[in-house]
Design a protein around this motif. Structure first.
Motif, short mmCIF file in Angstrom:
data_model
loop_
_atom_site.label_atom_id
_atom_site.label_comp_id
_atom_site.label_asym_id
_atom_site.label_seq_id
_atom_site.Cartn_x
_atom_site.Cartn_y
_atom_site.Cartn_z
N UNK A 65 41.79 23.51 37.32
CA UNK A 65 40.49 22.84 37.23
C UNK A 65 39.61 23.11 38.44
N UNK A 66 40.18 23.79 39.43
CA UNK A 66 39.44 24.11 40.65
C UNK A 66 38.69 25.43 40.46
N UNK A 67 37.37 25.43 40.70
CA UNK A 67 36.58 26.66 40.51
C UNK A 67 37.02 27.76 41.45
N UNK A 68 37.53 27.37 42.64
CA UNK A 68 37.97 28.38 43.61
C UNK A 68 39.12 29.21 43.05
N UNK A 69 39.96 28.57 42.23
CA UNK A 69 41.11 29.30 41.65
C UNK A 69 40.63 30.45 40.79
N UNK A 70 39.63 30.18 39.96
CA UNK A 70 39.15 31.23 39.06
C UNK A 70 38.42 32.33 39.81
N UNK A 71 37.78 31.97 40.93
CA UNK A 71 37.16 33.01 41.75
C UNK A 71 38.23 33.91 42.38
N UNK A 72 39.33 33.29 42.84
CA UNK A 72 40.44 34.07 43.41
C UNK A 72 41.06 34.96 42.34
N UNK A 73 41.26 34.41 41.13
CA UNK A 73 41.84 35.21 40.05
C UNK A 73 40.92 36.38 39.69
N UNK A 76 41.13 38.99 42.35
CA UNK A 76 42.42 39.69 42.26
C UNK A 76 42.39 40.74 41.16
N UNK A 77 41.90 40.36 39.99
CA UNK A 77 41.88 41.30 38.87
C UNK A 77 40.96 42.47 39.14
N UNK A 78 39.79 42.20 39.74
CA UNK A 78 38.85 43.29 40.06
C UNK A 78 39.48 44.25 41.07
N UNK A 79 40.07 43.68 42.12
CA UNK A 79 40.67 44.53 43.16
C UNK A 79 41.82 45.36 42.61
N UNK A 80 42.71 44.71 41.87
CA UNK A 80 43.90 45.42 41.37
C UNK A 80 43.50 46.48 40.34
N UNK A 234 43.24 41.98 56.27
CA UNK A 234 42.41 42.58 57.33
C UNK A 234 40.94 42.66 56.91
N UNK A 235 40.69 42.97 55.63
CA UNK A 235 39.31 43.19 55.18
C UNK A 235 38.71 41.99 54.46
N UNK A 236 39.54 41.23 53.76
CA UNK A 236 39.02 40.15 52.93
C UNK A 236 38.85 38.83 53.66
N UNK A 237 39.81 38.44 54.49
CA UNK A 237 39.73 37.14 55.16
C UNK A 237 38.50 37.03 56.06
N UNK A 238 38.18 38.06 56.88
CA UNK A 238 36.94 37.93 57.69
C UNK A 238 35.68 37.78 56.84
N UNK A 239 35.69 38.35 55.62
CA UNK A 239 34.51 38.26 54.74
C UNK A 239 34.64 37.12 53.74
N UNK A 240 35.68 36.28 53.91
CA UNK A 240 35.93 35.15 53.01
C UNK A 240 36.07 35.60 51.55
N UNK A 241 36.73 36.73 51.37
CA UNK A 241 37.06 37.24 50.04
C UNK A 241 38.56 37.05 49.85
N UNK A 242 38.91 36.18 48.96
CA UNK A 242 40.33 35.85 48.77
C UNK A 242 40.88 36.47 47.49
N UNK A 243 42.09 37.01 47.59
CA UNK A 243 42.86 37.39 46.42
C UNK A 243 44.13 36.54 46.45
N UNK A 244 44.94 36.63 45.42
CA UNK A 244 46.07 35.72 45.32
C UNK A 244 47.02 35.82 46.51
N UNK A 245 47.30 37.06 46.96
CA UNK A 245 48.28 37.20 48.04
C UNK A 245 47.78 36.54 49.33
#
Length: 576
Positions: A65-73, A76-80, A234-245
Motif C-alpha cells: 500500500x506504500x507508493x514508494x514500494x511501487x516506485x522501487x519495483x 528495478x524492472x526498468x533497470x533490469x 554507487x550511482x543510485x543512492x546519491x541520486x535517491x534512485x532506489x532499486x530492490x537491492x
C-alpha cells in the motif's frame, strides 16, 4: 566376465579409506545441508509472514500500500530489463563475430571480453564515474573539440542501466559463443543454397539453434543485474534512485522496530522477481531446439574481406573505451594529491597508496580480513566441494542431486536476500540462544562458504568429468587404493580444473560487497565495504587508490594461475 556393478562400486572404494560409518556420515551431511543452506531461507520467508509473533500478511499489505514500494519495483524492472537488453545485444554480437568471422587475435579479444566480469562491479562503477565525471578524462578530451560537449550524468537510471549492461555482457557471450560454433555449417549452406540471404539464414537457422545459449546467458545477466548491489548503490543512492537491492539495504541500516520484517518482505518480493525470470527462461528453453552435435567448429564461416580492418578497429575501440580507458582514468585519480585538481607532474603522488597500505588501519584490516576469508573459503571449497563433485559425477543418486541443488540455491538468490537469511538464521539459531556468530567475522565465513561453495563444486565437476573412469580402474587393479589413488592419480589430473574453481571462489570472496554490506561489523570490515565507505564519505582518492590496488592484485592472480596451470599441465604430460 565384467561385474555389472563394478563402475558403481569403484567410486565408493575410492573414498572408503577417507570415511567410515557411512550411514552416520550421510545423516550428518543431510542435517548440515539443511541447517546451513536451507534453514536460513526458510526463516527469512517465515519472518516476512510474521508480525507480533503471529502468522499474517500484514507486512505485505503494509508494504504494497506504500507508493514508494511501487516506485522501487518500477525502477528495478526498468533497470533490469534495460541492462539485460544491452548485455544481450553486445554479448550475442561479439559471440557471432568471434565464432563465425575471420577477425584476428580472438584469444586476446576473449581476455578483454571477460575483463568487465572479473573486475568487481563497484570498482568498474568507480572507474566509469572518474572517466565521465566533470573533472574526468572524457571532459578533458571533449574540451579539445571545437564545439561544446555536455557531461554525461551516470547518477541516473540511464547511467545505472549503462554500467550494468556493460558489466554483464560477458555472461551472454560466454554461454553463446560455443553454441554458435556447434551449429552445423551444412545447415547454413543448405539455407543459402535454397535462396535465403545471410540475414534470413541467421534469423531462421542460427538464432533458433543458438537460443538455449542466448536464453541461458540472458537469464544469468538478468539475475546478475537484479542481484547487483554495488552499481545501484554507487550511482543510485546519491541520486535517491532506489532499486530492490539497495532499498533492502537501506531498510536494514535504517533500523526501527519493523526494519528486519520489512527487509524480509522486500527480499521475498525480490526473490519472486528472480523466480519469474526463471520461469520465463524455462518457457523459452522448453520451446527451443537442441543441438545433437557436441563438436565445436572453430573455423571461420564468413570472410569479411576489405571490411575486416574496420570491424577489428571498432571492436578494439569498444574494448579500449569500455575496459581500459575507465581503469586508466581511475588510476589517474588515485595518483593526484587532492580530488578535483588537474593531473600533472606537480600534482601526482603515491601518498594515497601510502595511506591505504601504511596509515589507514581500517584499510589494512580490511585487506587482512578479506584475504583470510577468501583463503579459508577457497580451502574449504577445495576439500568439501571436490568431494561433493566426485560423488555427484561418479555416484549420481537422489542424495548427491539434492546436495547439489541445495548448495546452488544460495548462489541463485540475490545477495541481499541471502545476507538477510544469514542474519535471521544465525542471530538465534535456537530460540533464546545467541551464540554470538552474528556481529562477528564468523557470520561472514559461514555466508561466503554458503554462497560460493557451488562455484567450486561446478569447477570440480567439470574437471572430474574429463578423467575417464578407466584411469581409476587401472589404478585400482595396480594396487592404488583410497588416499594413494587420490594422491598419485586423481589429484594430478584434477589439479588444473580444481585450481580454476578455487581461484574463482577466492576472487569472488575477496572482492565481495553485497553480502558483506549487511553482515559486516566492527573489526570485520572487508575490502568492498571499506571502498564503499570511502566513496560514500567523499574520499574518492582513497577509494580509487584501494580499487586500483585490487585490480593489480586480480591481474597478478590471473598471471599466477596461468603459469601454475601451464607448469602443471607440462608436468602431467598435457598441453593446454
Amino acid at each position: 566376465m565384467e561385474n555389472p556393478n563394478r563402475r558403481e562400486v569403484m567410486p565408493t572404494l575410492a573414498l572408503r579409506s577417507l570415511f567410515s560409518h557411512k550411514s552416520i556420515i550421510r545423516i550428518l551431511a543431510i542435517l548440515a545441508i539443511c541447517v546451513i543452506f536451507l534453514l536460513p531461507i526458510y526463516r527469512l520467508i517465515m519472518l516476512s509472514f510474521t508480525s507480533d509473533g503471529n502468522l499474517t500478511f500484514a507486512n505485505y499489505t503494509t508494504i504494497l500500500q506504500d507508493a514508494a514500494t511501487w516506485q522501487v519495483m518500477k525502477n528495478t524492472l526498468i533497470v533490469v530489463a534495460g541492462s539485460t537488453v544491452i548485455s544481450l545485444i553486445i554479448g550475442v554480437s561479439l559471440a557471432w563475430l568471434v565464432a563465425y568471422t575471420d577477425i584476428r587475435a580472438k584469444r586476446v579479444m576473449q581476455l578483454f571480453i571477460v575483463l568487465p566480469f572479473v573486475i568487481p562491479s563497484y570498482i568498474t562503477t568507480l572507474a566509469w564515474t572518474q572517466f565521465l565525471g566533470t573533472d574526468g578524462l572524457y571532459m578533458k578530451l571533449a574540451s579539445l573539440l571545437p564545439f561544446s560537449v555536455e557531461p554525461i550524468n551516470l547518477y541516473s537510471l540511464a547511467g545505472i542501466i549503462f554500467v550494468l549492461g556493460l558489466s554483464h555482457y560477458p555472461l551472454v557471450y560466454l554461454l553463446t559463443v560455443s553454441v554458435f560454433g556447434k551449429i552445423p555449417r551444412e545447415l547454413e549452406l543448405a539455407s543459402r543454397a535454397s535462396g535465403a540471404k545471410r540475414w534470413t539464414t541467421f534469423r531462421k537457422v542460427n538464432v533458433p539453434l543458438a537460443m538455449p545459449g542466448i536464453v541461458s546467458g540472458g537469464f544469468l545477466a538478468f539475475l546478475a543485474n537484479l542481484d547487483n548491489f554495488g552499481i545501484p548503490a554507487f550511482l543510485g543512492i546519491p541520486a535517491q534512485i532506489n532499486v530492490l537491492s539497495t532499498y533492502i539495504y537501506q531498510q536494514v541500516v535504517g533500523f526501527g522496530p519493523s526494519a528486519f520484517a520489512r527487509a524480509a518482505t522486500f527480499s521475498v518480493l525480490l526473490g519472486m522477481v528472480a523466480l519469474i525470470g526463471t520461469a520465463i527462461q524455462w518457457l523459452f528453453l522448453r520451446k527451443s531446439k537442441r543441438l545433437e552435435t557436441t563438436i565445436e567448429d572453430k573455423q571461420p564461416r564468413y570472410f569479411l574481406g576489405k571490411r575486416k580492418w574496420l570491424i577489428e578497429l571498432i571492436i578494439w575501440l569498444f574494448f579500449s573505451l569500455t575496459g581500459v580507458v575507465p581503469l586508466i582514468s581511475m588510476g589517474m585519480t588515485s595518483l593526484i594529491t587532492a580530488y578535483g585538481v588537474d593531473f600533472s607532474l606537480q600534482t601526482i603522488s603515491l601518498e594515497n597508496y601510502q595511506f591505504i597500505l601504511n596509515t589507514s588501519s581500517k584499510a589494512k584490516e580490511a585487506l587482512g580480513n578479506s584475504a583470510m576469508l577468501a583463503g579459508v573459503t577457497a580451502v574449504i571449497g577445495i576439500v568439501i566441494g571436490t568431494a561433493i563433485a566426485y560423488l555427484r559425477v561418479r555416484k549420481p543418486n537422489f542424495l548427491s542431486k539434492f546436495t547439489e541443488v541445495s548448495i546452488g540455491l544460495p548462489y541463485a538468490l540475490p545477495g541481499t536476500v541471502m545476507a538477510l537469511s544469514m542474519i535471521f538464521a544465525w542471530m538465534e539459531p535456537v530460540p533464546g540462544w545467541n551464540p554470538g556468530i552474528y556481529g562477528s567475522i564468523m557470520i561472514l565465513f559461514i555466508a561466503y562458504i554458503t554462497r560460493f561453495l557451488i562455484l567450486q563444486v561446478r569447477g570440480s565437476i567439470t574437471a572430474i568429468m574429463q578423467v575417464d573412469l578407466s584411469m581409476e580402474e587401472a589404478a585400482h587393479v595396480s594396487g592404488a587404493k583410497g588416499w594413494s589413488k587420490w594422491r598419485k592419480i586423481l589429484l594430478p589430473l584434477l589439479f588444473p580444473g580444481v585450481l580454476t574453481g578455487a581461484f574463482l571462489v577466492f576472487l569472488s570472496a575477496l572482492t565481495e560487497l553485497t553480502v558483506s554490506s549487511l553482515l559486516w561489523s566492527s573489526n570485520s570490515e572487508t575490502i568492498g565495504v571499506v571502498i564503499f565507505g570511502f566513496e560514500q564519505a567523499g574520499y574518492t582518492t582513497y577509494s580509487t587508490a584501494f580499487s586500483s590496488l585490487i585490480v593489480m592484485l586480480i591481474i597478478l592472480g590471473f598471471t599466477i594461475l596461468y603459469l601454475a596451470q601451464s607448469y602443471w599441465n607440462r608436468k602431467v604430460g598435457k598441453r593446454t
